[in-house]
Design an enzyme around this catalytic site. Structure first.
Site, PDB file in Angstrom:
ATOM      1  N   GLY A 101       2.480   9.252  -0.446  1.00 52.90           N
ATOM      2  CA  GLY A 101       1.821   8.140  -1.125  1.00 52.90           C
ATOM      3  C   GLY A 101       2.600   7.449  -2.218  1.00 52.90           C
ATOM      4  O   GLY A 101       2.186   6.393  -2.688  1.00 52.90           O
TER       5      GLY A 101
ATOM      6  N   PRO B 251       6.112  12.501   2.058  1.00 49.90           N
ATOM      7  CA  PRO B 251       6.325  11.073   1.824  1.00 49.90           C
ATOM      8  C   PRO B 251       6.819  10.352   3.074  1.00 49.90           C
ATOM      9  O   PRO B 251       7.530  10.934   3.888  1.00 49.90           O
ATOM     10  CB  PRO B 251       7.427  11.062   0.761  1.00 49.90           C
ATOM     11  CG  PRO B 251       8.188  12.333   1.005  1.00 49.90           C
ATOM     12  CD  PRO B 251       7.179  13.340   1.476  1.00 49.90           C
ATOM     13  N   GLY B 252       6.399   9.114   3.234  1.00 49.41           N
ATOM     14  CA  GLY B 252       6.913   8.275   4.315  1.00 49.41           C
ATOM     15  C   GLY B 252       7.639   7.084   3.720  1.00 49.41           C
ATOM     16  O   GLY B 252       8.860   6.985   3.714  1.00 49.41           O
ATOM     17  N   ARG B 253       6.843   6.188   3.141  1.00 47.77           N
ATOM     18  CA  ARG B 253       7.368   4.936   2.590  1.00 47.77           C
ATOM     19  C   ARG B 253       8.529   5.143   1.612  1.00 47.77           C
ATOM     20  O   ARG B 253       9.552   4.461   1.686  1.00 47.77           O
ATOM     21  CB  ARG B 253       6.232   4.203   1.878  1.00 47.77           C
ATOM     22  CG  ARG B 253       6.564   2.792   1.435  1.00 47.77           C
ATOM     23  CD  ARG B 253       5.465   2.251   0.514  1.00 47.77           C
ATOM     24  NE  ARG B 253       4.136   2.460   1.047  1.00 47.77           N
ATOM     25  CZ  ARG B 253       3.486   1.607   1.846  1.00 47.77           C
ATOM     26  NH1 ARG B 253       4.033   0.452   2.150  1.00 47.77           N
ATOM     27  NH2 ARG B 253       2.279   1.895   2.298  1.00 47.77           N
TER      28      ARG B 253
ATOM     29  N   ARG C 212       2.675  -6.351   8.051  1.00 49.80           N
ATOM     30  CA  ARG C 212       2.117  -5.980   6.742  1.00 49.80           C
ATOM     31  C   ARG C 212       1.610  -7.171   5.931  1.00 49.80           C
ATOM     32  O   ARG C 212       0.545  -7.087   5.315  1.00 49.80           O
ATOM     33  CB  ARG C 212       3.120  -5.151   5.938  1.00 49.80           C
ATOM     34  CG  ARG C 212       3.379  -3.765   6.565  1.00 49.80           C
ATOM     35  CD  ARG C 212       4.190  -2.847   5.666  1.00 49.80           C
ATOM     36  NE  ARG C 212       3.429  -2.437   4.505  1.00 49.80           N
ATOM     37  CZ  ARG C 212       3.603  -2.898   3.281  1.00 49.80           C
ATOM     38  NH1 ARG C 212       4.561  -3.760   3.029  1.00 49.80           N
ATOM     39  NH2 ARG C 212       2.836  -2.486   2.294  1.00 49.80           N
TER      40      ARG C 212
ATOM     41  N   CYS D 281       1.658 -17.894  17.017  1.00 47.35           N
ATOM     42  CA  CYS D 281       0.603 -18.902  17.035  1.00 47.35           C
ATOM     43  C   CYS D 281      -0.570 -18.437  16.197  1.00 47.35           C
ATOM     44  O   CYS D 281      -1.612 -18.012  16.721  1.00 47.35           O
ATOM     45  CB  CYS D 281       0.162 -19.178  18.457  1.00 47.35           C
ATOM     46  SG  CYS D 281       1.470 -19.975  19.357  1.00 47.35           S
ATOM     47  N   GLU D 282      -0.385 -18.525  14.891  1.00 49.01           N
ATOM     48  CA  GLU D 282      -1.355 -17.948  13.959  1.00 49.01           C
ATOM     49  C   GLU D 282      -0.977 -18.527  12.595  1.00 49.01           C
ATOM     50  O   GLU D 282       0.142 -18.328  12.127  1.00 49.01           O
ATOM     51  CB  GLU D 282      -1.126 -16.429  13.970  1.00 49.01           C
ATOM     52  CG  GLU D 282      -2.158 -15.556  13.386  1.00 49.01           C
ATOM     53  CD  GLU D 282      -3.256 -15.197  14.387  1.00 49.01           C
ATOM     54  OE1 GLU D 282      -4.398 -15.271  13.968  1.00 49.01           O
ATOM     55  OE2 GLU D 282      -2.975 -14.876  15.566  1.00 49.01           O
TER      56      GLU D 282
HETATM   57  C1  LIG Z   1       0.469   7.974   5.711  1.00 50.45           C
HETATM   58  C2  LIG Z   1       0.439   9.395   5.345  1.00 50.45           C
HETATM   59  C3  LIG Z   1       1.479   9.931   4.596  1.00 50.45           C
HETATM   60  C4  LIG Z   1       2.625   9.133   4.058  1.00 50.45           C
HETATM   61  O1  LIG Z   1       2.233   8.130   3.184  1.00 50.45           O
HETATM   62  P1  LIG Z   1       3.341   7.261   2.422  1.00 50.45           P
HETATM   63  O2  LIG Z   1       2.552   6.368   1.568  1.00 50.45           O
HETATM   64  O3  LIG Z   1       4.108   6.532   3.461  1.00 50.45           O
HETATM   65  O4  LIG Z   1       4.187   8.209   1.655  1.00 50.45           O
HETATM   66  C5  LIG Z   1       1.434  11.295   4.335  1.00 50.45           C
HETATM   67  N1  LIG Z   1       0.422  12.065   4.798  1.00 50.45           N
HETATM   68  C6  LIG Z   1      -0.583  11.567   5.527  1.00 50.45           C
HETATM   69  C7  LIG Z   1      -1.639  12.463   6.003  1.00 50.45           C
HETATM   70  C8  LIG Z   1      -0.617  10.226   5.817  1.00 50.45           C
HETATM   71  O5  LIG Z   1      -1.639   9.724   6.517  1.00 50.45           O
END
Ligand SMILES: *Cc1c(COP(=O)(O)O)cnc(C)c1O
Length: 468
Positions: free
Chosen positions: A276, A319-321, A358, A389-390
């Site tokens: 997150g 973490p992802g983002r 996004r 087309c939006e």
């Molecule tokens: C989306 C998600 C993440 C990663 O969230 P980021 O904001 O990209 O770091 C981690 N755990 C779960 C369960 C998620 O759904």
């Protein structure tokens, strides 16, 4: 933003924007760029030692350009920060929904991180990329029986979300596994945070995880099962979060539940605090650094454990983002222009909502530069429009740019997370190619979809076939 003591290739100069006639919004500064971004002697933007205009000449546009150095640096910052700030064992797992493909999996696996997957497809991708089962954690609020079987056969850890899944999995584990299947329980922690409502997951009215009032019953059930083994608890409060407090509050909630779960005799020794952490998309975004975030979370877990007398759990963050968001840019070619006198100018690019949904989904704001005009003064405020087309297909509502011409290369920054992974074929536009760049070398990691790719899974019933 990321900082690093590893040496950067240094053949050009850092980008210093020159704003002349416009005050707002500010132009992108170096902090929004991948770590290896620089301007070469031809005033061209380079990333990973590769000139963006040349990459587009070779691979076409739109093009995702992934800077391997920036991605690896973020991985090591998470890893090293947990080693520094957390007294117990820890593992960082990449939320692969941010961008799942074989090359990204390989890079992150080689950094020693694990993976969070949320579908059979993401699980399959990590397995094909050679990630070992003990590094894979399978999430999802509605996993199918087939997905659960795949996960049990793969031997990964399953993050159980609800009663239906728990009962189905108990049966599948009994039928398909000789050893107890490792699981973790996802709970809804009841924590609010400030982010877009679509990416908020920790409040009680969320579709994810067991409600707190179900948990004791869940623990009691788990204590009677021999085919599954609950090794820990998980919660995730949302995405693109800049505050540290909700993550610290989450640590306290999770440690409390861990203690309760142990009182049912469950072998729960792992806490997964989710992901997150937000990133900077614009100059005004001010998230904590990776190390500041890790420090806050680690200290909160340690303090809560001290207060409850619990030994430190194995700590997982996912973490992802913040791992991949800043490591990638999207290069487009500028096309048509529409000037509405005294009002508005649109500059259109050759992609848009199909390669980056996004802005239209979350009203996300991005910054852009013109890769082949890096030293020119920023004299225009324009709307960068996509080609779909939006009317809502706008990449950037207010972009401060030099005067552009058709053929210029417009580069949108910080597109590593939730761009390729959310891309579609809307308007039957093929999804872009992606390259990874590193020390002057570019390698294709995802091929551009061709017209043929767009129809290859279409089927025509015999009665619809046109016979000349
Ligand atoms: C989306 C998600 C993440 C990663 O969230 P980021 O904001 O990209 O770091 C981690 N755990 C779960 C369960 C998620 O759904």
């Amino acid at each position: 933003m990321l900082s690093t003591d590893r040496s950067l290739p240094n053949t050009g100069h850092r980008y210093i924007p020159q704003i002349t006639s416009l005050e707002v919004p500010p132009s992108p500064n170096q902090e929004l760029m991948p770590l290896t971004a620089q301007v070469n002697s031809n005033n061209q933007l380079e990333i990973g030692g590769c000139e963006l205009q040349l990459l587009v000449q070779q691979y076409g546009s739109p093009l995702y350009v992934l800077d391997e150095f920036t991605l690896r640096t973020a991985c090591s910052q998470y890893r090293d920060s947990f080693a520094t700030y957390y007294g117990g064992e820890s593992l960082v797992i990449y939320a692969s929904k941010a961008w799942s493909c074989m090359a990204v999996c390989r890079i992150i696996d080689s950094e020693g991180l694990g993976f969070d997957v949320v579908s059979g497809g993401e699980l399959y991708t990590t397995l094909e990329a050679g990630v070992s089962k003990d590094k894979i954690y399978f999430h999802g609020n509605n996993k199918s029986a087939a997905e659960l079987e795949l996960a049990v056969e793969a031997g990964c850890t399953i993050m159980v979300d609800n009663w239906l899944e728990l009962k189905t999995l108990t049966q599948i584990a009994t039928d398909h596994s000789d050893i107890p299947v490792p699981i973790m329980i996802r709970l809804t922690p009841g924590i609010e945070c400030h982010t877009h409502e679509y990416i908020r997951t920790g409040h009680l009215d969320s579709k994810f995880g067991f409600d707190p009032n179900q948990l004791e019953e869940v623990f009691a059930y788990l204590s009677q099962q021999s085919s599954i083994s609950c090794i820990g608890l998980h919660a995730h409060i949302g995405s693109q979060i800049f505050e540290r407090q909700p993550h610290q509050d989450l640590a306290v909630v999770l440690v409390d539940w861990l203690q309760k779960a142990q009182s049912y005799g469950l072998p729960v020794t792992t806490l997964n605090v989710g992901g997150g952490l937000g990133i900077r998309y614009t100059e005004s975004d001010d998230p904590p650094s990776i190390s500041e975030w890790v420090k806050a979370v680690s200290q909160a877990v340690e303090k809560a454990c001290q207060e409850t007398g619990l030994p430190l759990p194995r700590l997982i963050a996912e973490p992802g983002r913040s791992l991949i968001g800043s490591a990638c840019v999207t290069a487009y070619t500028v096309g048509s222009r529409k000037e509405i006198p005294n009002f508005h100018t649109y500059v259109a690019v050759d992609g848009g909502m199909s390669d980056n949904p996004r802005p239209i989904t979350y009203q996300s704001v991005y910054r852009a530069v013109i890769a082949n005009r890096m030293s020119e003064p920023l004299t225009e405020e324009v709307t960068v429009a996509g080609k779909h087309c939006e009317s809502g297909d706008v990449v950037i509502k207010k972009a401060t740019l030099p005067k552009t011409e058709p053929g210029d290369i417009l580069v949108v920054l910080d597109t590593g997370a939730y761009n390729y992974s959310m891309a579609s074929n809307y308007n039957r536009i093929g999804r872009p190619a992606a390259v990874v760049v590193y020390e002057g070398e570019a390698n294709l990691i995802i091929e551009r979809e061709t017209y043929h790719n767009l129809i290859e899974r279409d089927r025509l019933p015999e009665r619809l076939v046109k016979h000349e």
